[in-house]
Design a protein around this motif. Sequence first.
Motif, PDB file in Angstrom:
ATOM      1  N   ARG A 156       3.390  16.020  -2.822  1.00 22.53           N
ATOM      2  CA  ARG A 156       2.970  17.368  -2.428  1.00 22.53           C
ATOM      3  C   ARG A 156       3.181  17.489  -0.922  1.00 22.53           C
ATOM      4  O   ARG A 156       2.673  16.678  -0.155  1.00 22.53           O
ATOM      5  CB  ARG A 156       1.504  17.620  -2.795  1.00 22.53           C
ATOM      6  CG  ARG A 156       1.125  19.100  -2.805  1.00 22.53           C
ATOM      7  CD  ARG A 156      -0.345  19.288  -3.184  1.00 22.53           C
ATOM      8  NE  ARG A 156      -0.669  18.753  -4.494  1.00 22.53           N
ATOM      9  CZ  ARG A 156      -0.520  19.421  -5.636  1.00 22.53           C
ATOM     10  NH1 ARG A 156      -0.029  20.650  -5.620  1.00 22.53           N
ATOM     11  NH2 ARG A 156      -0.865  18.872  -6.789  1.00 22.53           N
ATOM     12  N   ASP A 157       3.971  18.475  -0.541  1.00 22.74           N
ATOM     13  CA  ASP A 157       4.329  18.651   0.874  1.00 22.74           C
ATOM     14  C   ASP A 157       4.937  17.369   1.437  1.00 22.74           C
ATOM     15  O   ASP A 157       4.603  16.923   2.532  1.00 22.74           O
ATOM     16  CB  ASP A 157       3.115  19.080   1.695  1.00 22.74           C
ATOM     17  CG  ASP A 157       2.541  20.416   1.216  1.00 22.74           C
ATOM     18  OD1 ASP A 157       3.337  21.285   0.810  1.00 22.74           O
ATOM     19  OD2 ASP A 157       1.310  20.568   1.237  1.00 22.74           O
ATOM     20  N   GLU A 158       5.787  16.747   0.619  1.00 24.00           N
ATOM     21  CA  GLU A 158       6.576  15.562   0.970  1.00 24.00           C
ATOM     22  C   GLU A 158       5.757  14.277   1.043  1.00 24.00           C
ATOM     23  O   GLU A 158       6.307  13.209   1.330  1.00 24.00           O
ATOM     24  CB  GLU A 158       7.336  15.771   2.294  1.00 24.00           C
ATOM     25  CG  GLU A 158       8.311  16.930   2.245  1.00 24.00           C
ATOM     26  CD  GLU A 158       9.140  17.051   3.513  1.00 24.00           C
ATOM     27  OE1 GLU A 158       9.019  16.181   4.399  1.00 24.00           O
ATOM     28  OE2 GLU A 158       9.909  18.028   3.614  1.00 24.00           O
ATOM     29  N   ALA A 159       4.468  14.336   0.783  1.00 24.61           N
ATOM     30  CA  ALA A 159       3.617  13.144   0.839  1.00 24.61           C
ATOM     31  C   ALA A 159       3.164  12.733  -0.563  1.00 24.61           C
ATOM     32  O   ALA A 159       3.083  13.564  -1.472  1.00 24.61           O
ATOM     33  CB  ALA A 159       2.399  13.408   1.719  1.00 24.61           C
ATOM     34  N   PHE A 160       2.878  11.454  -0.735  1.00 22.88           N
ATOM     35  CA  PHE A 160       2.336  10.940  -1.990  1.00 22.88           C
ATOM     36  C   PHE A 160       1.001  11.612  -2.271  1.00 22.88           C
ATOM     37  O   PHE A 160       0.077  11.552  -1.466  1.00 22.88           O
ATOM     38  CB  PHE A 160       2.167   9.426  -1.876  1.00 22.88           C
ATOM     39  CG  PHE A 160       1.397   8.775  -2.984  1.00 22.88           C
ATOM     40  CD1 PHE A 160       1.623   9.081  -4.321  1.00 22.88           C
ATOM     41  CD2 PHE A 160       0.424   7.808  -2.689  1.00 22.88           C
ATOM     42  CE1 PHE A 160       0.902   8.470  -5.329  1.00 22.88           C
ATOM     43  CE2 PHE A 160      -0.287   7.179  -3.692  1.00 22.88           C
ATOM     44  CZ  PHE A 160      -0.059   7.511  -5.017  1.00 22.88           C
ATOM     45  N   TYR A 220      -2.008  11.481  -8.718  1.00 23.04           N
ATOM     46  CA  TYR A 220      -1.569  10.235  -9.344  1.00 23.04           C
ATOM     47  C   TYR A 220      -2.725   9.557 -10.072  1.00 23.04           C
ATOM     48  O   TYR A 220      -2.563   9.069 -11.203  1.00 23.04           O
ATOM     49  CB  TYR A 220      -1.009   9.304  -8.276  1.00 23.04           C
ATOM     50  CG  TYR A 220      -0.188   8.148  -8.803  1.00 23.04           C
ATOM     51  CD1 TYR A 220       0.965   8.359  -9.538  1.00 23.04           C
ATOM     52  CD2 TYR A 220      -0.546   6.819  -8.527  1.00 23.04           C
ATOM     53  CE1 TYR A 220       1.740   7.299  -9.995  1.00 23.04           C
ATOM     54  CE2 TYR A 220       0.218   5.759  -8.974  1.00 23.04           C
ATOM     55  CZ  TYR A 220       1.369   6.008  -9.709  1.00 23.04           C
ATOM     56  OH  TYR A 220       2.127   4.955 -10.161  1.00 23.04           O
ATOM     57  N   ARG A 221      -3.900   9.538  -9.462  1.00 28.82           N
ATOM     58  CA  ARG A 221      -5.056   8.941 -10.125  1.00 28.82           C
ATOM     59  C   ARG A 221      -5.380   9.697 -11.417  1.00 28.82           C
ATOM     60  O   ARG A 221      -5.656   9.075 -12.456  1.00 28.82           O
ATOM     61  CB  ARG A 221      -6.264   8.943  -9.189  1.00 28.82           C
ATOM     62  CG  ARG A 221      -6.171   7.933  -8.048  1.00 28.82           C
ATOM     63  CD  ARG A 221      -7.451   7.897  -7.218  1.00 28.82           C
ATOM     64  NE  ARG A 221      -7.354   6.963  -6.103  1.00 28.82           N
ATOM     65  CZ  ARG A 221      -7.555   5.663  -6.192  1.00 28.82           C
ATOM     66  NH1 ARG A 221      -7.891   5.138  -7.364  1.00 28.82           N
ATOM     67  NH2 ARG A 221      -7.459   4.886  -5.128  1.00 28.82           N
ATOM     68  N   GLU A 264       4.306   3.000   1.644  1.00 31.77           N
ATOM     69  CA  GLU A 264       3.967   3.953   0.593  1.00 31.77           C
ATOM     70  C   GLU A 264       4.186   3.330  -0.782  1.00 31.77           C
ATOM     71  O   GLU A 264       3.375   3.528  -1.706  1.00 31.77           O
ATOM     72  CB  GLU A 264       4.828   5.205   0.757  1.00 31.77           C
ATOM     73  CG  GLU A 264       4.421   6.369  -0.129  1.00 31.77           C
ATOM     74  CD  GLU A 264       5.269   7.582   0.142  1.00 31.77           C
ATOM     75  OE1 GLU A 264       4.700   8.675   0.327  1.00 31.77           O
ATOM     76  OE2 GLU A 264       6.515   7.467   0.171  1.00 31.77           O
ATOM     77  N   HIS A 265       5.262   2.596  -0.923  1.00 34.38           N
ATOM     78  CA  HIS A 265       5.551   1.882  -2.172  1.00 34.38           C
ATOM     79  C   HIS A 265       4.363   0.999  -2.558  1.00 34.38           C
ATOM     80  O   HIS A 265       3.868   1.041  -3.693  1.00 34.38           O
ATOM     81  CB  HIS A 265       6.816   1.039  -1.957  1.00 34.38           C
ATOM     82  CG  HIS A 265       7.331   0.337  -3.166  1.00 34.38           C
ATOM     83  ND1 HIS A 265       8.624   0.445  -3.604  1.00 34.38           N
ATOM     84  CD2 HIS A 265       6.734  -0.526  -4.041  1.00 34.38           C
ATOM     85  CE1 HIS A 265       8.810  -0.297  -4.675  1.00 34.38           C
ATOM     86  NE2 HIS A 265       7.672  -0.900  -4.960  1.00 34.38           N
ATOM     87  N   TYR A 266       3.890   0.216  -1.602  1.00 31.43           N
ATOM     88  CA  TYR A 266       2.773  -0.676  -1.883  1.00 31.43           C
ATOM     89  C   TYR A 266       1.490   0.102  -2.164  1.00 31.43           C
ATOM     90  O   TYR A 266       0.667  -0.324  -2.981  1.00 31.43           O
ATOM     91  CB  TYR A 266       2.560  -1.639  -0.717  1.00 31.43           C
ATOM     92  CG  TYR A 266       3.715  -2.575  -0.453  1.00 31.43           C
ATOM     93  CD1 TYR A 266       4.749  -2.748  -1.379  1.00 31.43           C
ATOM     94  CD2 TYR A 266       3.783  -3.303   0.738  1.00 31.43           C
ATOM     95  CE1 TYR A 266       5.807  -3.610  -1.117  1.00 31.43           C
ATOM     96  CE2 TYR A 266       4.836  -4.175   0.994  1.00 31.43           C
ATOM     97  CZ  TYR A 266       5.854  -4.310   0.062  1.00 31.43           C
ATOM     98  OH  TYR A 266       6.891  -5.166   0.322  1.00 31.43           O
ATOM     99  N   ARG A 267       1.315   1.240  -1.521  1.00 33.61           N
ATOM    100  CA  ARG A 267       0.118   2.047  -1.762  1.00 33.61           C
ATOM    101  C   ARG A 267       0.135   2.640  -3.169  1.00 33.61           C
ATOM    102  O   ARG A 267      -0.912   2.694  -3.830  1.00 33.61           O
ATOM    103  CB  ARG A 267       0.009   3.169  -0.717  1.00 33.61           C
ATOM    104  CG  ARG A 267      -1.217   4.068  -0.895  1.00 33.61           C
ATOM    105  CD  ARG A 267      -2.510   3.271  -0.836  1.00 33.61           C
ATOM    106  NE  ARG A 267      -3.685   4.126  -1.030  1.00 33.61           N
ATOM    107  CZ  ARG A 267      -4.889   3.677  -1.359  1.00 33.61           C
ATOM    108  NH1 ARG A 267      -5.092   2.368  -1.529  1.00 33.61           N
ATOM    109  NH2 ARG A 267      -5.894   4.515  -1.524  1.00 33.61           N
ATOM    110  N   VAL A 268       1.290   3.061  -3.633  1.00 33.82           N
ATOM    111  CA  VAL A 268       1.388   3.593  -4.998  1.00 33.82           C
ATOM    112  C   VAL A 268       0.982   2.516  -6.007  1.00 33.82           C
ATOM    113  O   VAL A 268       0.222   2.778  -6.952  1.00 33.82           O
ATOM    114  CB  VAL A 268       2.809   4.114  -5.286  1.00 33.82           C
ATOM    115  CG1 VAL A 268       2.966   4.478  -6.764  1.00 33.82           C
ATOM    116  CG2 VAL A 268       3.130   5.331  -4.416  1.00 33.82           C
TER     117      VAL A 268
END
Length: 291
Positions: free
Chosen positions: A14-18, A23-24, A54-58
């Motif tokens: 959303r607005d280019e951010a995760f 997602y939750r 960001e990959h690790y945060r997802v």
Amino acid sequence: MFRGSIPALVTPFRDEAFDESAYRDFVEWQISEGSHGLVPCGTTGESATLPVDEHYRVIEVCVEQAAGRVPVIAGCGSNDTASAIRSMKAAKERGADAALIVLPYYNRPNQEGLVAHFTALAEACDLPIVVYNVPGRTVTDIKPETLGRIAKLPTVVAIKDASGDLPRVTAHRRLCGTDFVQLSGNDDMTLGFMAMGGVGCISVTANVAPRLCADFQNACLGGDWQTALALQDKLYPLHAALFSDASPGPVKYALSRVRPEMPSELRLPMTPPSEASRKAVDAALAHAGLV
């Protein structure tokens, strides 16, 4: 160790951010609908456009939300062995149950290079490995005999096979053993894949139709092939429509129809699906009874 319907989760932006909240909610919905496992940061999750942090945060958010209810197989592959090792270690630290390792792309290692790659990964980190063979994207193709060698590594436990070559299921059973986990990487071929000895699918369609995909897998695993065939017929147009344009454009559009709160934003160079693709998705959703 892994079986059933395992969606390769899209990553909402959303607005280019995760969009962590979306997602939750999405993970929670998947579990409540009967999905047997989850794959964050695969191809469908637009891993190619996720910066490392960001990959690790997802992955971390997926593991936190799943809370041990279903296994999480984190996308960790790279065409650089050292990078894949770092991602595996980060996924293990965040509580993932396994690493999905796509074959090295672009630099096209030979079969000995693949053995060396997976051996280095297994020696560097004890996280279970799911080999991901998708030659349509990577060009590299792991041959059954090579997989048989790699399967002898103690942490290489499974393959996600998107080669489209169904006879390999039998070849893999012969070379890797009947306990080696075989997961389909092609939704449209999964019925045949399961009949030949597969035990599940890492699925794109399950993003949109988790209950139907879980029911399909439960029928296959229970030997109820009549029910499985009926569900295959119901889902088949959706399997095709979700690849009627560059993925994950169609699946994100489909999700926005099924779950309007789910953003359909993509990251460049991916763009929204064409009008023809959207019409195909709409018709397939109707055929499956999802809209």
